[in-house]
Design a protein around this motif. Structure first.
Motif, PDB file in Angstrom:
ATOM      1  N   GLU A  43       0.741  -1.167  -0.131  1.00  8.99           N
ATOM      2  CA  GLU A  43      -0.047   0.154  -0.214  1.00  8.99           C
ATOM      3  C   GLU A  43       1.024   1.178  -0.096  1.00  8.99           C
ATOM      4  OE1 GLU A  43      -3.612   0.110   1.816  1.00  8.99           O
ATOM      5  OE2 GLU A  43      -4.016  -2.211   1.800  1.00  8.99           O
ATOM      6  N   PHE A  44       0.429   2.364  -0.065  1.00  9.54           N
ATOM      7  CA  PHE A  44       1.408   3.577  -0.523  1.00  9.54           C
ATOM      8  C   PHE A  44       0.586   4.617   0.523  1.00  9.54           C
ATOM      9  CE2 PHE A  44       1.756   0.788  -3.816  1.00  9.54           C
ATOM     10  CZ  PHE A  44       3.033   0.598  -3.971  1.00  9.54           C
ATOM     11  N   MET A  76       4.448   0.771   1.630  1.00 11.35           N
ATOM     12  CA  MET A  76       4.119  -0.257   2.900  1.00 11.35           C
ATOM     13  C   MET A  76       4.352  -1.446   2.613  1.00 11.35           C
ATOM     14  SD  MET A  76       3.467   1.951   5.400  1.00 11.35           S
ATOM     15  CE  MET A  76       2.656   1.023   6.549  1.00 11.35           C
ATOM     16  N   PHE A 137       8.358   0.419   4.360  1.00 13.42           N
ATOM     17  CA  PHE A 137       9.166   0.034   3.752  1.00 13.42           C
ATOM     18  C   PHE A 137      10.593   0.939   3.344  1.00 13.42           C
ATOM     19  CE2 PHE A 137      11.510  -1.440  -0.218  1.00 13.42           C
ATOM     20  CZ  PHE A 137      12.130  -2.615   0.262  1.00 13.42           C
TER      21      PHE A 137
END
Lengths: 167, 167
Positions: A43-44, A76, A137
């Motif tokens: 996800e972002f 993420m 991340f």
């Protein structure tokens, strides 16, 4: 020359906002990355709030570019049972796609590594109140480059081997 | 449309050799990838020997595209004391650059994950007589695509968050 060869790390940015359609192009590029078994374990989070960018600039010694970045994207890393060992590689491909599409859009960018370093993870997670199985991340600092930067070619023929390892 | 959006996994190839200058372009793209502290923890093995490609096609359930691939590139993950925790991310960026430049060159490609799975590592290391601290990171099967493949767009707006995590 393809934008793959033009990409370089940009750490200082002009105080000019990035057009929303360019951010969308970056996210499209990210999600088009390959992933093991097509698990897409991502996800972002898009950050354009200056106070959050400033707080994130304290994450690590290399995070200072977030002080002048007008935007950041945090991919993420999400749980996945399909191919968990390859999630880091999937997220890296997505991160690299964002950097390359940024170059293609005339934007500067730099990849700030977060995962799996505990101190960096906890600073970002505390700042954004992230808990549970999802982890930041990386952070990609983004903006229009303050200065042009000459492209360095890193190609080194000595690192290439043919049909066997060594010599 | 940028080649980032056009890239997709291609697993069947025509029996046509890839021009050497295209292989060089792929290696240039690979080595232009970003790496933590610019450590560049990589070397590359180019395989165009059909008997080796056939042996490598037995590495894992997903390695069969190497049966018709006319070439493969194996990025090697090398020791580095600069930023060892980020070597996998560095190698992933290099691998992704090869896939994207392949698309840009009209070639098909697929990323076959190797590292860190023990059984895959040992098959590739035995086949190529690799020992020591260098390990095969991935295998990229390459060739001219047997068939055209429609591009699937993976963008999903529900995976995007703004200035905070969740909801």
């Amino acid at each position: 020359m393809s934008f793959i060869l033009k990409r370089c790390s940009i750490r200082e940015f002009k105080d000019i906002a990035i057009e929303p359609e360019k951010i969308t192009a970056l996210l499209q590029a990210a999600m088009q990355a390959p992933s093991a078994k097509n698990q897409q374990p991502w996800e972002f989070i898009v950050i354009d709030d200056k106070s959050i960018l400033l707080e994130l600039s304290k994450t690590s010694a290399g995070s200072w570019p977030l002080k002048t970045a007008t935007c950041a994207i945090i991919p993420m890393i999400m749980p996945s049972e399909l191919s968990p060992h390859f999630r880091v590689q999937d997220l890296s491909a997505a991160t690299e796609n964002i950097l390359l599409e940024a170059t293609n859009q005339g934007l500067g960018s730099v990849w700030i590594g977060i995962y799996p370093l505990e101190d960096r993870l906890s600073h970002v997670e505390n700042t954004l109140r992230i808990c549970g199985d999802a982890h930041p991340f990386s952070i990609i600092a983004l903006g229009y480059p303050l200065k042009e930067k000459a492209v360095l070619t890193r190609f080194d023929a000595k690192r290439v081997h043919y049909n066997k390892w060594g010599e």
